[in-house]
Design a protein around this motif. Structure first.
Motif, PDB file in Angstrom:
ATOM      1  N   ASP A 160       0.823  -1.211   0.000  1.00 40.33           N
ATOM      2  CA  ASP A 160       0.000   0.000   0.000  1.00 40.33           C
ATOM      3  C   ASP A 160       0.860   1.266   0.000  1.00 40.33           C
ATOM      4  O   ASP A 160       0.333   2.374  -0.024  1.00 40.33           O
ATOM      5  CB  ASP A 160      -0.972   0.006   1.192  1.00 40.33           C
ATOM      6  CG  ASP A 160      -0.297  -0.253   2.526  1.00 40.33           C
ATOM      7  OD1 ASP A 160       0.674  -1.042   2.576  1.00 40.33           O
ATOM      8  OD2 ASP A 160      -0.730   0.333   3.538  1.00 40.33           O
ATOM      9  N   HIS A 161       2.183   1.097   0.004  1.00 45.34           N
ATOM     10  CA  HIS A 161       3.106   2.245  -0.021  1.00 45.34           C
ATOM     11  C   HIS A 161       3.922   2.301  -1.312  1.00 45.34           C
ATOM     12  O   HIS A 161       4.344   3.372  -1.727  1.00 45.34           O
ATOM     13  CB  HIS A 161       4.043   2.195   1.201  1.00 45.34           C
ATOM     14  CG  HIS A 161       3.285   2.244   2.499  1.00 45.34           C
ATOM     15  ND1 HIS A 161       3.217   3.371   3.276  1.00 45.34           N
ATOM     16  CD2 HIS A 161       2.509   1.308   3.111  1.00 45.34           C
ATOM     17  CE1 HIS A 161       2.444   3.130   4.335  1.00 45.34           C
ATOM     18  NE2 HIS A 161       2.006   1.880   4.246  1.00 45.34           N
ATOM     19  N   ASP A 258       3.631   3.898   9.391  1.00 40.20           N
ATOM     20  CA  ASP A 258       2.810   2.802   9.929  1.00 40.20           C
ATOM     21  C   ASP A 258       3.227   2.406  11.346  1.00 40.20           C
ATOM     22  O   ASP A 258       3.066   1.259  11.750  1.00 40.20           O
ATOM     23  CB  ASP A 258       2.898   1.583   8.998  1.00 40.20           C
ATOM     24  CG  ASP A 258       2.047   1.770   7.753  1.00 40.20           C
ATOM     25  OD1 ASP A 258       1.666   2.923   7.453  1.00 40.20           O
ATOM     26  OD2 ASP A 258       1.760   0.763   7.078  1.00 40.20           O
ATOM     27  N   TYR A 304      -0.035   7.432   8.326  1.00 40.64           N
ATOM     28  CA  TYR A 304      -0.530   7.016   7.001  1.00 40.64           C
ATOM     29  C   TYR A 304      -1.924   6.382   7.055  1.00 40.64           C
ATOM     30  O   TYR A 304      -2.711   6.528   6.130  1.00 40.64           O
ATOM     31  CB  TYR A 304       0.482   6.034   6.405  1.00 40.64           C
ATOM     32  CG  TYR A 304       0.308   5.711   4.941  1.00 40.64           C
ATOM     33  CD1 TYR A 304       0.755   6.578   3.958  1.00 40.64           C
ATOM     34  CD2 TYR A 304      -0.285   4.507   4.534  1.00 40.64           C
ATOM     35  CE1 TYR A 304       0.617   6.271   2.614  1.00 40.64           C
ATOM     36  CE2 TYR A 304      -0.423   4.185   3.186  1.00 40.64           C
ATOM     37  CZ  TYR A 304       0.021   5.076   2.232  1.00 40.64           C
ATOM     38  OH  TYR A 304      -0.109   4.759   0.898  1.00 40.64           O
ATOM     39  N   HIS A 305      -2.226   5.677   8.145  1.00 37.47           N
ATOM     40  CA  HIS A 305      -3.530   4.992   8.229  1.00 37.47           C
ATOM     41  C   HIS A 305      -4.477   5.626   9.245  1.00 37.47           C
ATOM     42  O   HIS A 305      -5.491   5.023   9.601  1.00 37.47           O
ATOM     43  CB  HIS A 305      -3.328   3.514   8.558  1.00 37.47           C
ATOM     44  CG  HIS A 305      -2.577   2.765   7.495  1.00 37.47           C
ATOM     45  ND1 HIS A 305      -3.085   2.540   6.242  1.00 37.47           N
ATOM     46  CD2 HIS A 305      -1.340   2.210   7.500  1.00 37.47           C
ATOM     47  CE1 HIS A 305      -2.202   1.860   5.515  1.00 37.47           C
ATOM     48  NE2 HIS A 305      -1.132   1.657   6.263  1.00 37.47           N
TER      49      HIS A 305
HETATM   50 ZN    ZN Z   1       0.561   0.672   5.351  1.00 34.89          ZN
END
Ligand code: ZN
Length: 332
Positions: A160-161, A258, A304-305
């Motif tokens: 996801d990065h 993260d 990030y999340h």
């Molecule tokens: Zn992530």
């Protein structure tokens, strides 16, 4: 009776007649993507993805919502060493559902005046079918073309990065140089990953990251990316996971990447084990260290999340930290 109730429910939810007005609708449909129970999220593609722009001293930060993903059973991701009851109790106390959670994905572009530095790249092409991979759309909506990005930094090399590094087999940001963590790169490119749970990640790094290596600077703890932005090693989530200290004219923001991935479960209970943390004990120790610093220094962080726009503060509690989303602190 039942029919009439259904009709009035549809009317109430706005799904009858003219269609849904919400930018996305959560539904209960299952997805076969992972072993976790998943639900799909309908995205209204007529709308650009959400972006959030704010000043940080002389820098400007743009956060782009690459996407969001609903999943089931929060405890099986963010409390793998806890009872389901303990997880549910904490979620309920924080006004959150106990059966589902939503993770959002927030790459950030920092304009330093002399560079446009992109931190992480979202899902890219492989996320588009499920409504993610919208970074380029978000940059365009904010007035940037891929050619404008001068530096691409990876916090770590999970899918996801790194998914958005390549587009149709070519670099998505053709004019950029890259900054990769040496330790992270060495881990994922090592052939020893073949035949282990990290094999898919290994293949993804070979496809998306390795082709860019000749344009990359490889860094470690303490290295400067550009003036005002430096790396801090924060391992555990992945072997070479890094966070970044961003400072301009006395204003400071820490990109925590993260380090903590649920704004309640992982911040209020940093010791709870997280399924995606590759070294669970190291990740928990890093969470405490990083958020102790964020809380003690009273600095903003971008996770990030975290819930979009993913920027806030951490207040130290008896156990863990309370996430305080930013409001107008950067606007006045
Ligand atoms: Zn992530």
């Amino acid at each position: 009776m039942t029919d009439r109730m259904n009709i009035s429910r549809r009317v109430l939810l706005g799904t009858a007649g003219a269609g849904a007005v919400a930018p996305f609708v959560l539904s209960g449909a299952a997805s076969a993507q992972t072993s976790q129970p998943q639900t799909s999220m309908e995205i209204n593609h007529a709308m650009p993805p959400e972006t959030n722009r704010f000043k940080l001293g002389d820098f400007e930060v743009l956060v782009v919502k690459d996407g969001a993903r609903p999943s089931g059973k929060p405890g099986e991701t963010f409390g793998t060493n806890q009872s389901p009851e303990a997880v549910s109790e904490l979620l309920q106390k924080n006004f959150l559902p106990t059966d589902q959670f939503v993770n959002s994905f927030s790459p950030a572009l920092i304009n330093t005046g002399s560079d446009l530095v992109l931190f992480d790249t979202g899902f890219g092409e492989q996320g588009r079918e499920s409504g993610n991979g919208r970074l380029l759309e978000g940059l365009a909506a904010a007035g940037y073309t891929p050619d404008d990005v001068t530096v691409v930094v990876l916090t770590h090399m999970h899918g996801d990065h790194i998914g958005g590094l390549m587009e149709k087999g070519k670099p998505a940001f053709p004019k950029a140089r890259y900054v990769f963590g040496q330790k992270e790169y060495d881990f994922w490119t090592d052939e020893k990953r073949v035949g282990t749970p990290a094999e898919n990640g290994h293949k993804a790094v070979l496809a998306n990251v390795k082709p860019l290596a000749e344009k990359a600077t490889f860094i470690g703890d303490g290295a400067d990316v550009v003036p005002g932005i430096s790396a801090i090693a924060a391992v555990g989530h992945s072997p070479g996971h890094m966070i970044f200290n961003v400072e301009s004219s006395g204003k400071r923001l820490i990109l925590t990447a993260d380090t903590a991935n649920h704004f309640v479960l992982s911040l209020q209970r940093p010791e709870w084990e997280v399924r995606f943390d590759m070294d669970k004990a190291a990740a928990a120790a890093t969470r405490k260290k990083v958020f102790d610093m964020v809380a003690t220094d009273r600095v903003a962080f971008l996770g990030y999340h975290m819930p979009f726009p993913s920027v806030g503060y951490a207040e130290k509690l008896d156990t863990g930290y309370r996430f305080v989303p930013k409001s107008y602190q950067f606007d006045i």
